[in-house]
Write a protein that holds these residues in place. Structure first.
Motif, PDB file in Angstrom:
ATOM      1  N   ILE A   1     -10.463  -6.629   2.922  1.00  0.00           N
ATOM      2  CA  ILE A   1     -10.348  -6.417   1.476  1.00  0.00           C
ATOM      3  C   ILE A   1      -9.916  -4.966   1.265  1.00  0.00           C
ATOM      4  O   ILE A   1     -10.493  -4.052   1.845  1.00  0.00           O
ATOM      5  CB  ILE A   1     -11.679  -6.739   0.769  1.00  0.00           C
ATOM      6  CG1 ILE A   1     -12.067  -8.197   1.065  1.00  0.00           C
ATOM      7  CG2 ILE A   1     -11.560  -6.516  -0.735  1.00  0.00           C
ATOM      8  CD1 ILE A   1     -13.458  -8.580   0.607  1.00  0.00           C
ATOM      9  N   PHE A   2      -8.898  -4.773   0.443  1.00  0.00           N
ATOM     10  CA  PHE A   2      -8.308  -3.448   0.261  1.00  0.00           C
ATOM     11  C   PHE A   2      -7.996  -3.209  -1.209  1.00  0.00           C
ATOM     12  O   PHE A   2      -8.294  -4.044  -2.068  1.00  0.00           O
ATOM     13  CB  PHE A   2      -7.056  -3.300   1.138  1.00  0.00           C
ATOM     14  CG  PHE A   2      -5.969  -4.304   0.840  1.00  0.00           C
ATOM     15  CD1 PHE A   2      -4.908  -3.983   0.009  1.00  0.00           C
ATOM     16  CD2 PHE A   2      -6.000  -5.580   1.407  1.00  0.00           C
ATOM     17  CE1 PHE A   2      -3.908  -4.902  -0.264  1.00  0.00           C
ATOM     18  CE2 PHE A   2      -5.005  -6.496   1.147  1.00  0.00           C
ATOM     19  CZ  PHE A   2      -3.951  -6.165   0.306  1.00  0.00           C
ATOM     20  N   ASN A   3      -7.419  -2.046  -1.509  1.00  0.00           N
ATOM     21  CA  ASN A   3      -7.081  -1.695  -2.885  1.00  0.00           C
ATOM     22  C   ASN A   3      -5.683  -1.083  -2.944  1.00  0.00           C
ATOM     23  O   ASN A   3      -5.003  -0.977  -1.928  1.00  0.00           O
ATOM     24  CB  ASN A   3      -8.141  -0.741  -3.467  1.00  0.00           C
ATOM     25  CG  ASN A   3      -8.264   0.526  -2.662  1.00  0.00           C
ATOM     26  OD1 ASN A   3      -7.289   1.159  -2.285  1.00  0.00           O
ATOM     27  ND2 ASN A   3      -9.501   0.914  -2.371  1.00  0.00           N
ATOM     28  N   MET A   4      -5.258  -0.675  -4.121  1.00  0.00           N
ATOM     29  CA  MET A   4      -3.911  -0.134  -4.290  1.00  0.00           C
ATOM     30  C   MET A   4      -3.740   1.219  -3.607  1.00  0.00           C
ATOM     31  O   MET A   4      -2.642   1.566  -3.193  1.00  0.00           O
ATOM     32  CB  MET A   4      -3.542  -0.048  -5.773  1.00  0.00           C
ATOM     33  CG  MET A   4      -3.388  -1.411  -6.440  1.00  0.00           C
ATOM     34  SD  MET A   4      -2.280  -2.552  -5.572  1.00  0.00           S
ATOM     35  CE  MET A   4      -0.719  -1.717  -5.746  1.00  0.00           C
ATOM     36  N   ALA A   5      -4.802   1.998  -3.485  1.00  0.00           N
ATOM     37  CA  ALA A   5      -4.712   3.261  -2.741  1.00  0.00           C
ATOM     38  C   ALA A   5      -4.358   2.971  -1.287  1.00  0.00           C
ATOM     39  O   ALA A   5      -3.525   3.666  -0.690  1.00  0.00           O
ATOM     40  CB  ALA A   5      -6.029   4.036  -2.825  1.00  0.00           C
ATOM     41  N   ASP A   6      -4.967   1.938  -0.732  1.00  0.00           N
ATOM     42  CA  ASP A   6      -4.670   1.548   0.642  1.00  0.00           C
ATOM     43  C   ASP A   6      -3.213   1.104   0.775  1.00  0.00           C
ATOM     44  O   ASP A   6      -2.556   1.396   1.781  1.00  0.00           O
ATOM     45  CB  ASP A   6      -5.606   0.429   1.097  1.00  0.00           C
ATOM     46  CG  ASP A   6      -7.074   0.825   1.039  1.00  0.00           C
ATOM     47  OD1 ASP A   6      -7.375   2.027   1.207  1.00  0.00           O
ATOM     48  OD2 ASP A   6      -7.921  -0.062   0.819  1.00  0.00           O
ATOM     49  N   VAL A   7      -2.707   0.404  -0.241  1.00  0.00           N
ATOM     50  CA  VAL A   7      -1.302  -0.013  -0.240  1.00  0.00           C
ATOM     51  C   VAL A   7      -0.404   1.227  -0.240  1.00  0.00           C
ATOM     52  O   VAL A   7       0.567   1.309   0.521  1.00  0.00           O
ATOM     53  CB  VAL A   7      -0.989  -0.932  -1.448  1.00  0.00           C
ATOM     54  CG1 VAL A   7       0.504  -1.194  -1.566  1.00  0.00           C
ATOM     55  CG2 VAL A   7      -1.766  -2.238  -1.340  1.00  0.00           C
ATOM     56  N   SER A   8      -0.727   2.205  -1.084  1.00  0.00           N
ATOM     57  CA  SER A   8       0.054   3.446  -1.123  1.00  0.00           C
ATOM     58  C   SER A   8       0.060   4.135   0.231  1.00  0.00           C
ATOM     59  O   SER A   8       1.106   4.589   0.704  1.00  0.00           O
ATOM     60  CB  SER A   8      -0.516   4.416  -2.172  1.00  0.00           C
ATOM     61  OG  SER A   8      -0.297   3.947  -3.465  1.00  0.00           O
TER      62      SER A   8
END
Length: 167
Positions: free
Chosen positions: A138-145
């Motif tokens: 499970i991740f977030n948009m910061a991780d995507v960046s």
């Protein structure tokens, strides 16, 4: 990236702010509208929203450390590294555009997660991809960046290493 210094700084700040902004807006929406561990399927069972609070780093690493040590290792040290990376981006005029963009994505994502750790004591993660044998944590948009930034840096590295060296 060869432009005048003011324009260059504006571009760096804009890229970092866009990355932090996308991250923080998405996390704010999730915090307000999704319950902890709620399971919302967006694209069949391939893209799932599940809100969790991660007190650790990547895949919860360090989440069980004593709080003072966790604060130093997951907030203070990353904040110092991000400040150094931002300084490097501002002052290294010889960076290629793709390298600078990648660095700004990493810095923006890093700031988003460090901000969460400082303000909330944890990072809100909420995206989960499950495509057959391929499954993410499970991740977030910061991780995507951060991942996009590292991808750009790796691409730049491999493109550079393909260029034959002149003797």
């Amino acid at each position: 990236m060869k432009t005048n210094k003011f324009l260059r700084i504006c571009i760096i700040v804009l890229l970092v702010v866009i990355n932090v902004g996308c991250d923080q807006v998405s996390k704010s929406i999730v915090r307000k509208n999704i319950d902890a561990y709620e399971h919302i399927e967006l694209i069949d069972d391939n893209l799932i929203l599940t809100k969790v609070e991660n007190t650790g780093a990547f895949l919860s690493a360090g989440g069980t450390l004593p709080e003072p040590i966790r604060n130093v290792l997951l907030s203070l040290v990353p904040a110092l590294v991000l400040a150094g990376a931002l300084s490097y981006a501002f002052f290294n005029q010889s960076l290629k555009t793709s390298t600078l963009i990648g660095l700004c994505f990493i810095i923006g994502g890093g700031i988003g997660n460090v901000f969460d750790r400082i303000k909330y004591g944890s990072v809100t993660d909420f995206l989960h991809i499950q495509l057959g044998w391929f499954e993410t944590g499970i991740f977030n948009m910061a991780d995507v960046s951060i991942m996009i930034g590292f991808g750009l840096l790796l691409l730049q590295y491999f493109r550079k290493s393909e260029i034959p060296q002149e003797n």
